[in-house]
Design a protein around this motif. Structure first.
Motif, PDB file in Angstrom:
ATOM      1  N   LEU A 243     -10.184 105.603 -17.179  1.00 58.25           N
ATOM      2  CA  LEU A 243     -10.266 104.165 -17.449  1.00 58.25           C
ATOM      3  C   LEU A 243     -11.625 103.608 -17.028  1.00 58.25           C
ATOM      4  CD1 LEU A 243      -6.690 103.002 -16.395  1.00 58.25           C
ATOM      5  CD2 LEU A 243      -7.593 103.262 -18.718  1.00 58.25           C
ATOM      6  N   PHE A 244     -12.115 103.992 -15.872  1.00 60.47           N
ATOM      7  CA  PHE A 244     -13.415 103.500 -15.411  1.00 60.47           C
ATOM      8  C   PHE A 244     -14.562 103.999 -16.292  1.00 60.47           C
ATOM      9  CE2 PHE A 244     -11.292 102.739 -11.216  1.00 60.47           C
ATOM     10  CZ  PHE A 244     -11.467 101.362 -11.229  1.00 60.47           C
TER      11      PHE A 244
ATOM     12  N   SER B  25      -3.867 100.203 -23.888  1.00 55.30           N
ATOM     13  CA  SER B  25      -2.476  99.812 -24.138  1.00 55.30           C
ATOM     14  C   SER B  25      -1.506 100.790 -23.500  1.00 55.30           C
ATOM     15  CB  SER B  25      -2.237  99.717 -25.652  1.00 55.30           C
ATOM     16  OG  SER B  25      -0.883  99.463 -25.917  1.00 55.30           O
ATOM     17  N   VAL B  26      -1.771 102.065 -23.654  1.00 57.41           N
ATOM     18  CA  VAL B  26      -0.931 103.096 -23.040  1.00 57.41           C
ATOM     19  C   VAL B  26      -1.001 102.975 -21.518  1.00 57.41           C
ATOM     20  CG1 VAL B  26      -0.703 105.593 -22.689  1.00 57.41           C
ATOM     21  CG2 VAL B  26      -1.085 104.698 -24.982  1.00 57.41           C
ATOM     22  N   ALA B  27      -2.182 102.774 -20.993  1.00 55.39           N
ATOM     23  CA  ALA B  27      -2.369 102.689 -19.537  1.00 55.39           C
ATOM     24  C   ALA B  27      -1.666 101.469 -18.942  1.00 55.39           C
ATOM     25  CB  ALA B  27      -3.861 102.659 -19.207  1.00 55.39           C
TER      26      ALA B  27
ATOM     27  N   ASP C 123       2.172 104.136 -12.595  1.00 55.56           N
ATOM     28  CA  ASP C 123       1.382 103.836 -11.405  1.00 55.56           C
ATOM     29  C   ASP C 123       0.831 102.417 -11.465  1.00 55.56           C
ATOM     30  OD1 ASP C 123      -0.089 105.265  -8.974  1.00 55.56           O
ATOM     31  OD2 ASP C 123      -1.495 103.879  -9.955  1.00 55.56           O
ATOM     32  N   GLU C 124       1.027 101.675 -10.392  1.00 55.62           N
ATOM     33  CA  GLU C 124       0.602 100.271 -10.361  1.00 55.62           C
ATOM     34  C   GLU C 124      -0.917 100.122 -10.475  1.00 55.62           C
ATOM     35  OE1 GLU C 124       1.510  96.210  -7.868  1.00 55.62           O
ATOM     36  OE2 GLU C 124       1.686  98.124  -6.818  1.00 55.62           O
ATOM     37  N   TRP C 125      -1.686 101.007  -9.824  1.00 51.80           N
ATOM     38  CA  TRP C 125      -3.144 100.906  -9.888  1.00 51.80           C
ATOM     39  C   TRP C 125      -3.674 101.196 -11.288  1.00 51.80           C
ATOM     40  CZ3 TRP C 125      -5.878  98.156  -6.887  1.00 51.80           C
ATOM     41  CH2 TRP C 125      -5.488  97.951  -5.570  1.00 51.80           C
TER      42      TRP C 125
ATOM     43  N   THR D  96      -5.698  98.365 -13.311  1.00 51.49           N
ATOM     44  CA  THR D  96      -7.023  98.698 -13.850  1.00 51.49           C
ATOM     45  C   THR D  96      -7.055  98.477 -15.357  1.00 51.49           C
ATOM     46  OG1 THR D  96      -7.347 100.303 -12.074  1.00 51.49           O
ATOM     47  CG2 THR D  96      -8.773 100.506 -14.017  1.00 51.49           C
ATOM     48  N   ALA D  97      -6.012  98.919 -16.044  1.00 53.19           N
ATOM     49  CA  ALA D  97      -5.957  98.733 -17.499  1.00 53.19           C
ATOM     50  C   ALA D  97      -5.931  97.254 -17.856  1.00 53.19           C
ATOM     51  CB  ALA D  97      -4.737  99.451 -18.071  1.00 53.19           C
TER      52      ALA D  97
END
Length: 124
Positions: A65-66, A88-90, A95-97, A101-102
């Protein structure tokens, strides 16, 4: 070197998800390595990563993601639909993080701005 990376990416797309995760893990092993992945990301690879995203470890997901932040404007504009699919998938990840992030990155492919207004302040 770029064509070699392209070749490796093409090979990786035809192997099981664990091998793709291994390749991503190796590519992302160093601290602050997300920028390195951005040099190897293609539209095809972004689609493949999105389709297998739930199979990756959290650390790999976050670094993928980053890596979006390091894509050039031109490449990000060209790859916008596949990057938006990845985000969208993320956003639905366990996982909350990863979800946070997404959500922060969601507008980035179209606006080049991060969205942090609705991030739960209790997390920080």
């Amino acid at each position: 070197q770029f064509s070699r990376i392209q070749h490796q990416v093409g090979v990786m797309l035809r192997v099981p998800a664990r091998d793709l995760e291994l390749w991503l893990s190796q590519k992302l092993a160093e601290p602050w390595s997300s920028a390195h992945l951005s040099t190897a990301i293609t539209e095809e690879l972004a689609v493949e990563i999105a389709s297998r995203f739930d199979e990756f470890e959290t650390s790999v997901k976050l670094r993928v993601l980053f890596s979006v932040l390091s894509l050039s404007r031109g490449l990000l504009t060209k790859m916008r639909p596949s990057v938006e699919r990845l985000l969208s998938v993320a956003r639905t990840d366990n996982d909350e993080w990863v979800r946070i992030t997404a959500n922060i990155l969601t507008p980035f492919p179209s606006t080049f701005v991060l969205h942090y207004n609705d991030v739960d302040s209790e997390v920080f």
